[in-house]
Design an enzyme around this catalytic site. Sequence first.
Site, PDB file in Angstrom:
ATOM      1  N   HIS A   1      -2.775  10.906   1.283  1.00  9.73           N
ATOM      2  CA  HIS A   1      -2.197  10.631   2.607  1.00  9.73           C
ATOM      3  C   HIS A   1      -1.584  11.946   3.110  1.00  9.73           C
ATOM      4  O   HIS A   1      -0.374  12.072   3.249  1.00  9.73           O
ATOM      5  CB  HIS A   1      -1.166   9.500   2.504  1.00  9.73           C
ATOM      6  CG  HIS A   1      -0.833   8.837   3.807  1.00  9.73           C
ATOM      7  ND1 HIS A   1      -0.956   7.475   4.013  1.00  9.73           N
ATOM      8  CD2 HIS A   1      -0.368   9.325   4.980  1.00  9.73           C
ATOM      9  CE1 HIS A   1      -0.569   7.163   5.247  1.00  9.73           C
ATOM     10  NE2 HIS A   1      -0.203   8.274   5.863  1.00  9.73           N
TER      11      HIS A   1
ATOM     12  N   GLU B   1      -3.124  -0.318   8.306  1.00 13.25           N
ATOM     13  CA  GLU B   1      -1.913   0.062   9.041  1.00 13.25           C
ATOM     14  C   GLU B   1      -1.963  -0.542  10.424  1.00 13.25           C
ATOM     15  O   GLU B   1      -3.001  -0.518  11.090  1.00 13.25           O
ATOM     16  CB  GLU B   1      -1.790   1.586   9.233  1.00 13.25           C
ATOM     17  CG  GLU B   1      -1.366   2.336   8.016  1.00 13.25           C
ATOM     18  CD  GLU B   1      -1.215   3.832   8.292  1.00 13.25           C
ATOM     19  OE1 GLU B   1      -0.919   4.240   9.436  1.00 13.25           O
ATOM     20  OE2 GLU B   1      -1.402   4.593   7.330  1.00 13.25           O
TER      21      GLU B   1
ATOM     22  N   TYR C   1      -3.379   1.455  16.195  1.00 12.58           N
ATOM     23  CA  TYR C   1      -2.116   1.446  16.948  1.00 12.58           C
ATOM     24  C   TYR C   1      -2.324   1.202  18.433  1.00 12.58           C
ATOM     25  O   TYR C   1      -1.623   0.406  19.036  1.00 12.58           O
ATOM     26  CB  TYR C   1      -1.347   2.763  16.722  1.00 12.58           C
ATOM     27  CG  TYR C   1      -0.845   2.863  15.298  1.00 12.58           C
ATOM     28  CD1 TYR C   1       0.370   2.300  14.942  1.00 12.58           C
ATOM     29  CD2 TYR C   1      -1.611   3.463  14.295  1.00 12.58           C
ATOM     30  CE1 TYR C   1       0.829   2.332  13.632  1.00 12.58           C
ATOM     31  CE2 TYR C   1      -1.163   3.495  12.977  1.00 12.58           C
ATOM     32  CZ  TYR C   1       0.055   2.930  12.655  1.00 12.58           C
ATOM     33  OH  TYR C   1       0.499   2.951  11.356  1.00 12.58           O
TER      34      TYR C   1
ATOM     35  N   ARG D   1       0.860  -1.187   0.000  1.00  8.75           N
ATOM     36  CA  ARG D   1       0.000   0.000   0.000  1.00  8.75           C
ATOM     37  C   ARG D   1       0.899   1.241   0.000  1.00  8.75           C
ATOM     38  O   ARG D   1       1.740   1.383   0.887  1.00  8.75           O
ATOM     39  CB  ARG D   1      -0.889  -0.023   1.254  1.00  8.75           C
ATOM     40  CG  ARG D   1      -1.639   1.258   1.482  1.00  8.75           C
ATOM     41  CD  ARG D   1      -2.557   1.209   2.714  1.00  8.75           C
ATOM     42  NE  ARG D   1      -3.208   2.489   2.838  1.00  8.75           N
ATOM     43  CZ  ARG D   1      -3.107   3.292   3.889  1.00  8.75           C
ATOM     44  NH1 ARG D   1      -2.439   2.924   4.974  1.00  8.75           N
ATOM     45  NH2 ARG D   1      -3.695   4.461   3.896  1.00  8.75           N
TER      46      ARG D   1
ATOM     47  N   ASN E   1      -6.983   1.439  10.410  1.00 11.27           N
ATOM     48  CA  ASN E   1      -5.620   1.632  10.907  1.00 11.27           C
ATOM     49  C   ASN E   1      -5.690   1.620  12.424  1.00 11.27           C
ATOM     50  O   ASN E   1      -6.501   2.344  13.017  1.00 11.27           O
ATOM     51  CB  ASN E   1      -5.062   2.984  10.459  1.00 11.27           C
ATOM     52  CG  ASN E   1      -4.914   3.089   8.953  1.00 11.27           C
ATOM     53  OD1 ASN E   1      -5.173   2.132   8.217  1.00 11.27           O
ATOM     54  ND2 ASN E   1      -4.490   4.242   8.484  1.00 11.27           N
TER      55      ASN E   1
ATOM     56  N   GLU F   1      -6.919   8.241   6.919  1.00  9.93           N
ATOM     57  CA  GLU F   1      -7.128   8.863   8.227  1.00  9.93           C
ATOM     58  C   GLU F   1      -7.571  10.326   8.132  1.00  9.93           C
ATOM     59  O   GLU F   1      -6.837  11.233   8.541  1.00  9.93           O
ATOM     60  CB  GLU F   1      -5.857   8.766   9.067  1.00  9.93           C
ATOM     61  CG  GLU F   1      -5.402   7.334   9.284  1.00  9.93           C
ATOM     62  CD  GLU F   1      -4.279   7.206  10.317  1.00  9.93           C
ATOM     63  OE1 GLU F   1      -3.804   8.241  10.822  1.00  9.93           O
ATOM     64  OE2 GLU F   1      -3.889   6.066  10.621  1.00  9.93           O
TER      65      GLU F   1
HETATM   66  C1  FCB Z   1      -0.630   6.850  10.990  1.00 11.89           C
HETATM   67  C2  FCB Z   1      -0.258   7.457   9.646  1.00 11.89           C
HETATM   68  C3  FCB Z   1       1.066   6.974   9.106  1.00 11.89           C
HETATM   69  C4  FCB Z   1       2.098   6.880  10.205  1.00 11.89           C
HETATM   70  C5  FCB Z   1       1.565   6.045  11.350  1.00 11.89           C
HETATM   71  C6  FCB Z   1       2.562   5.827  12.467  1.00 11.89           C
HETATM   72  O1  FCB Z   1      -1.485   7.694  11.665  1.00 11.89           O
HETATM   73  O2  FCB Z   1      -1.256   7.184   8.699  1.00 11.89           O
HETATM   74  O3  FCB Z   1       1.476   7.840   8.074  1.00 11.89           O
HETATM   75  O4  FCB Z   1       2.449   8.144  10.628  1.00 11.89           O
HETATM   76  O5  FCB Z   1       0.428   6.661  11.871  1.00 11.89           O
END
Ligand code: FCB
Length: 479
Positions: free
Chosen positions: A128, A379, A304, A84, A302, A173
Amino acid sequence: MPEPETPATPVTFPPAFLWGAATSAYQIEGAVREDGRTPSIWDTFSHTPGKTAGGEHGDIAVDHYHRFRDDVALMADLGLTAYRFSISWSRVQPTGRGPAVQRGLDFYRNLVDELLAHGIKPAVTLYHWDLPQELEDAGGWPERDTAYRFAEYAQIVGEALGDRVEQWITLNEPWCSAFLGYGSGVHAPGRTDAAASLKAAHHLNLAHGLGTSALRAAMPARNSVAISLNSSVVRPYSQDPADLAAVQKIDDLANGVFHGPILHGAYPETLFAATELITDWSYVQDGDLAAIKQPLDALGLNYYTPALVSATDPDSDGPRADGHGASSHSPWPGADDVAFHQTPGERTEMGWTIDPTGLHDLILRYTREAPGLPLYITENGAAYDDKPDPDGRVHDPERIAYLHGHLRAVRRAIADGADVRGYYLWSLMDNFEWAYGYEKRFGAVYVDYATLARTPKSSALWYGQAARSGTLPPVASAE
Ligand code: FCB
């Protein structure tokens, strides 16, 4: 209930599952003044003193523009099956309007051909975060015209690459574009205007809807169109009704503001109520919600780390810990009565708590929110302070553990009935981490910033083994 997993249970994925890695244009390409490209808001922002760590910028980044053939060969060596990447809007349409620059399109066509020649499936993200600076000068995302410009750009790229790229993502995002770009100002263009951030959110939604229609008109019907949302997993600090109300507020501002119109054709009523002192939403014009709610082929998520929120406790109003950088301006308009707390547990180099259960919960939430829509994890990954050993190898057992935990969570969600078709590790290689500059390394491949040499970390080898076999290797196997 599925069988409980034991550490010895092999974690095997469906045969068609995509094993990808993700990047974005400004974070890796460099070559910012070549072949007709003009500045984006990230060029301007990163060259403005005080905006990024150490004043770092993407002028060279990891020079992917010149090294893409080697980078694709590396992906193929590792065994990845999908990649991607994003298109730099100002590389293909330097002023953000009007005719395209062929050299810009050629770069992406060559990249796609190289991927296909190596058996790697390309997934294109149109936006992006790198708006052409000329469009920001004309008002940026708070301006309605930017959505029309995006649709024109989507048509150009769809016509140029639609014959060879099947997977399309309109926006990455949009929360970050709207609320970090125009609210807290920690991202480009660095504005701090709560009303503008909500207006930007609506015009990003409109851009997604109009862009989706433009792509459909420009491309073969077999292609898939999606959006990548960084939808938050918002958890309450306690079951106190005030804390549950705080969850609702943040859930609306993080999630409902996008998936409401995109999936259901309406903004949450509770969002209107919470923001009524900031904006009257009169820029939502007749027909906009129908234009935004386009049928999609997939949804990108995405993930984290989760968020933990409560109502503000007037006695302990500590620093905000929402993980989105320091600013005296909040990225959460109308939510000054909400406090963010650090989730307990181990953290990555970003300070983000490691919690794979959040990914499982997120997938199941969107399985309910969008029944029948295939999901991709577009992501997921972690930053660590990686350093080469004296023998030049880079060992990153923490990242292997992170990936293992999160991929297991994906597999568990599939076992629970979710239709997850693929996973894109963030990121293929170390790169420009926005306001954090080059300090935070998210790559599975290490980049030596002095020489730009690439060295796969042990996590890249581990992930490659997973991609080749469809089964997660034990965490110690690549060490
Ligand atoms: C996301 C972004 C990517 C990168 C990661 C760590 O929010 O889409 O570009 O910065 O975090």
